[in-house]
Design an enzyme around this catalytic site. Structure first.
Site, short mmCIF file in Angstrom:
data_model
loop_
_atom_site.label_atom_id
_atom_site.label_comp_id
_atom_site.label_asym_id
_atom_site.label_seq_id
_atom_site.Cartn_x
_atom_site.Cartn_y
_atom_site.Cartn_z
N HIS A 82 6.89 -4.80 0.61
CA HIS A 82 7.17 -3.08 0.76
C HIS A 82 7.86 -2.01 1.77
CE1 HIS A 82 3.00 -4.45 -1.36
NE2 HIS A 82 3.79 -3.43 -2.74
N HIS B 204 1.51 -1.14 -13.57
CA HIS B 204 1.27 0.39 -13.54
C HIS B 204 3.22 0.77 -12.62
CE1 HIS B 204 1.14 -2.07 -9.36
NE2 HIS B 204 2.29 -1.17 -8.33
N GLU C 19 4.98 -6.63 -10.49
CA GLU C 19 4.53 -7.69 -8.89
C GLU C 19 3.10 -9.24 -9.98
OE1 GLU C 19 3.53 -4.30 -5.45
OE2 GLU C 19 1.99 -4.82 -6.89
N HIS D 8 -3.19 -5.21 -4.85
CA HIS D 8 -3.50 -5.37 -2.90
C HIS D 8 -3.02 -3.89 -2.72
CE1 HIS D 8 1.12 -6.21 -3.61
NE2 HIS D 8 0.85 -5.11 -3.76
FE LIG Z 1 2.39 -4.13 -3.99
#
Ligand SMILES: [Fe+2]
Lengths: 280, 133
Positions: A59, A193, A240, A12
Site C-alpha cells: 500500500h 470495502h 483486493e 490484512h
Molecule cells: Fe489492503
C-alpha cells in the site's frame, strides 16, 4: 519434493495489527472476529508448514508509482517491515528463502508469468497483519515466509481470472522444487470495502459470503467478473479479493473446507477467514 | 492528449485510481508517499507550503493539501492509501475521512458501518458451514 498442503485467507487491515498490539482482541468489538481465528491457528499449529507464501498488496511502502509491478516476488533471505506512516509500530524482520524464491520465479517465467523479482522488499501491513493474526506476534517468527505482491493499488490491476491462473502456475512452481518443504499459501485482503469517496463505508455482506463459498468450492465463478464489476459490487478497495484467487489456484480443484469464518464490520470492511486443505 | 474511458467511471461517489489520476497527480502522490518517514512528516508540519513547493505540488493540488481537503485531494487524483499517510499521523482516521467524504460525523459513519453487521450471526447460521462462536 515441496508440496502445498493448503491455503488460508485473512484480512490484512491496519486496525487488525493495532488491535493485536494494543491487546484489544477480547474487547466486545473485536472478540467475535478474533475468536474465529482460533481454528485457523490450531490448523497451522498442527500442520506446521515450513514455508508460507503470502499473497498481498503493498500500500505504498515498498512500491511507489514510479515503478508498479503487476506481480512481484520477494527473492531475499530477510524482509523488513518499516514505518509506513499509518502509526503502526514496525515488527521484527521476517526470514525468507532466497533459493526457493528464485526457483519459483524461474518456473513462473517459464509458464509465461513474467514476474518482477525483488532482492530488497519492505513488507507492509498487508503482509504483516495476516501473519500476526494467524501466528501471534514474535521477535523471531516461527515460519519462513515469501512475499508475493499483487498490484491492487493502481489500475490496471490484473483480472480475477489472471490471478487464478497465477495460482495454478504457482502450484507447478512449488511442486517442482526438490527440497521437502510443506507450503501453505495465504490469500490476504478484502473482502468488500471502500475507503474513498462519497461511497466510503460500503460493505456488501451478500457478495462477501458468495465469494467465500465460491472461492472454496467453485473459484471459476469469480472469473466471470471484470474488475469494474467487482469494484461496483465490493468497493474500490474490495478489489483486493482477487488475491484470494491466487491462493485458491495453487490448491487442488477439490479441497477440504476446514474452516470458514466471516465477520462484518471490522473497521470499514467485511472480513473472511478460510482454511482450505489439499487432499493427500 | 486522449485518455480512454472506462465503465468504472460511472460508479457513483468513486474515484478509481488509474493511470489518468496517477499521471495528473504524480507530484501530489510523491509528497504523500514521503510521509512514510517521520523526518518528512516533521518537515511538512514546519512549513507545509514550502514542502509543497519542494515537490512541485502547485495550484489546486497545493490548495487542497494546505486546507487538508481530503475529498478535494482524492478527486484531484490522490491515492487513498497514500493520503492515509498524511491523515492518520495527524489524527484523521480512515473513518474520520469517510465521514468527511459524506458530510456526516464520524459517529454517524461508524453507526452506518455497524448496521451492516445486523443479524449476521442468524444469517450465517442459516447459510450453514460457518464458524459461529
Ligand atoms: Fe489492503
Amino acid at each position: 519434493m515441496a508440496k502445498i498442503i493448503g491455503g488460508v485467507t485473512s484480512s490484512h487491515i491496519p486496525a487488525v495489527g493495532n488491535a493485536i498490539a494494543n491487546n484489544l482482541t477480547q474487547e466486545p468489538y473485536w472478540k467475535r472476529f478474533f475468536d474465529g481465528y482460533a481454528p485457523a491457528k490450531a490448523w497451522l499449529q498442527e500442520k506446521k508448514p515450513d514455508v508460507v507464501i503470502v499473497v498481498y498488496n503493498d500500500h505504498g511502502l515498498n512500491f511507489f508509482l514510479d515503478k508498479m509491478p503487476t506481480f512481484a516476488l520477494g527473492c531475499a533471505d530477510t524482509y523488513h517491515n518499516d514505518d509506513e506512516g499509518w502509526a503502526l509500530k514496525p515488527v521484527a524482520p521476517f526470514k525468507g528463502d532466497a533459493a526457493f524464491s528464485w526457483h519459483i520465479a524461474e518456473s513462473l517465467v517459464e509458464q509465461k508469468f513474467d514476474i518482477c523479482t525483488c532482492q530488497e522488499m519492505k513488507v507492509d501491513h498487508g503482509f504483516v497483519n495476516p501473519i500476526r493474526a494467524l501466528y501471534g506476534t514474535h521477535d523471531v517468527w516461527p515460519v519462513t515466509t515469501i512475499p508475493l505482491a499483487v498490484n491492487t493499488v493502481q489500475h490496471p490491476v490484473p483480472t480475477a481470472a489472471r490471478c487464478l491462473e497465477l495460482g495454478k502456475a504457482l502450484r507447478t512452481a512449488v511442486e517442482s522444487y526438490p527440497a521437502d518443504l510443506n507450503v501453505v499459501i495465504f490469500g490476504t485482503g478484502g473482502l468488500s470495502h471502500q475507503l474513498q469517496g462519497e461511497r466510503a463505508g460500503l460493505i456488501d455482506v451478500e457478495f462477501d459470503l458468495e465469494c467465500m463459498e465460491r472461492i472454496a468450492n467453485d473459484p471459476e465463478w469469480m472469473t466471470q467478473f471484470s474488475n469494474s464489476e467487482i469494484m461496483r459490487r465490493a468497493g474500490t478497495e474490495g478489489i483486493e479479493t482477487i488475491m484470494w484467487l491466487v491462493m485458491r489456484g495453487a490448491l487442488q480443484s477439490n479441497v477440504k473446507v476446514v474452516h470458514k469464518h466471516y465477520h462484518a464490520p471490522i473497521s470499514n470492511t467485511g472480513a473472511g477467514v478460510l482454511v482450505l486443505e489439499n487432499y493427500l | 492528449m486522449t485518455w480512454t474511458t472506462h465503465d468504472y467511471e460511472n460508479i457513483p461517489g468513486t474515484y478509481v485510481f488509474d493511470g489518468k489520476h496517477s499521471y495528473g497527480a504524480y507530484p501530489l502522490n510523491k509528497l504523500l508517499f514521503s510521509f512514510n518517514t517521520e523526518e518528512c512528516r516533521t518537515e511538512f508540519d514546519a512549513d507545509p507550503a514550502a514542502y509543497c513547493d519542494k515537490f512541485g505540488v502547485e495550484g489546486k493540488y497545493k490548495e487542497f493539501v494546505l486546507k487538508k481537503d481530503f475529498l478535494g485531494m482524492l478527486r484531484a487524483g490522490a491515492n487513498i492509501y497514500f493520503m492515509a499517510k498524511m491523515a492518520i499521523p495527524r489524527g484523521t482516521s480512515v473513518q474520520d475521512a469517510g465521514a468527511q467524504f459524506q458530510g456526516i460525523t464520524t459517529k454517524e459513519f461508524q453507526a452506518k458501518l455497524l448496521a451492516k453487521g445486523d443479524g449476521l450471526v442468524e444469517r450465517l447460521a442459516k447459510r450453514g458451514g460457518y464458524w459461529n462462536g
